[in-house]
Design an enzyme around this catalytic site. Sequence first.
Site, PDB file in Angstrom:
ATOM      1  CG  ASN A   7       5.623  -0.549   0.188  1.00 43.89           C
ATOM      2  OD1 ASN A   7       5.925  -0.879  -1.052  1.00 43.89           O
ATOM      3  ND2 ASN A   7       4.423  -0.588   0.651  1.00 43.89           N
ATOM      4  CD  GLU A  34       2.475  -1.765  -2.582  1.00 44.29           C
ATOM      5  OE1 GLU A  34       1.713  -1.794  -3.491  1.00 44.29           O
ATOM      6  OE2 GLU A  34       2.912  -0.636  -2.085  1.00 44.29           O
ATOM      7  CG  ASP A 145       2.729   0.194   4.031  1.00 46.26           C
ATOM      8  OD1 ASP A 145       2.161   1.111   4.728  1.00 46.26           O
ATOM      9  OD2 ASP A 145       2.626   0.528   2.738  1.00 46.26           O
ATOM     10  CG  ASN A 147      -1.338   1.399   3.846  1.00 43.73           C
ATOM     11  OD1 ASN A 147      -1.015   2.555   3.037  1.00 43.73           O
ATOM     12  ND2 ASN A 147      -1.380   0.454   3.247  1.00 43.73           N
ATOM     13  CG  ASP A 214       6.667   2.795   5.699  1.00 42.47           C
ATOM     14  OD1 ASP A 214       6.276   1.382   4.879  1.00 42.47           O
ATOM     15  OD2 ASP A 214       6.326   3.748   5.240  1.00 42.47           O
ATOM     16  CG  ASP A 243       5.256   4.957  -2.996  1.00 42.32           C
ATOM     17  OD1 ASP A 243       5.417   3.739  -2.776  1.00 42.32           O
ATOM     18  OD2 ASP A 243       3.891   4.857  -3.331  1.00 42.32           O
ATOM     19  CG  HIS A 244       6.451   2.983   1.218  1.00 40.00           C
ATOM     20  ND1 HIS A 244       5.655   3.125   2.390  1.00 40.00           N
ATOM     21  CD2 HIS A 244       5.458   2.907   0.108  1.00 40.00           C
ATOM     22  CE1 HIS A 244       4.713   2.932   1.957  1.00 40.00           C
ATOM     23  NE2 HIS A 244       4.345   2.831   0.838  1.00 40.00           N
TER      24      HIS A 244
END
Length: 253
Positions: A7, A34, A145, A147, A214, A243-244
């Site tokens: 991501n 994303e 991802d 989530n 992930d 941030d991933h």
Amino acid sequence: MRIATWNVNSLKVRLPHVLDWLAAEKPDALCLQELKMEDKAFPLEALQEAGYQAIFNGQKTYNGVAILSPQPLADPVRDIPGFEDAQKRIIAGTLGDVRIICGYFPNGQAVGSEKFEYKLRWLAALTEWVRAEMAVHPKLVLTGDFNIAPEDRDAHPDWKDEIHVSAPEREAFRALTELGLTDAFRLFEQEERSFSWWDYRMGAFRRNFGLRIDHLLVSEALTGASTACWVDKAPRKLERPSDHAPVVLDLAP
């Protein structure tokens, strides 16, 4: 074969990181989430110069997914068939005899919210479609991802928010594995508190306050071929990182 998921939280911002990572790791398929860009803005030329082709499914500002590969990807599918959804969250393609489904699963915002109910509906539709895909493609990887942190060990012990770790989300994850998919990361011994996402705030990465959300789920035909799976934290240490971090799976021929 090396398949990775990442991501990137804006491909426009993170394109230099992606190009550097492709050059260093040389994956056979890199699944991105994303993108946060429309298809007309997708940097296809820059990726082609790096030796990669792509199939992608984007939208302005939010969501967006892509699969990059040095080889052509056959039979592309964009979005979950039969599930009406304006959000661009799914791209699938076949590389050799391996079907790859890349997803950016809904966040859900908060347990009980309207967005959470959408997340559960989306997961139910995805599960039924993946069931059908597995009937046609014995070698299948569902990645992206999610989530969802599927077990307690996939979340920092001090994580207090219900979202990503709630019982309905974890049950939806189990429903996917019950199709005959295996969490490739857990096929191998891993360090405790192995995460793939860390908030930008409060020094979360430095403190390793994160979640493992992930994933790469592999069908039974690929479980025995899986030779390694790991989180590559190096890109998370760069300036202006996502941030991933990428999660990487190696498959024997």
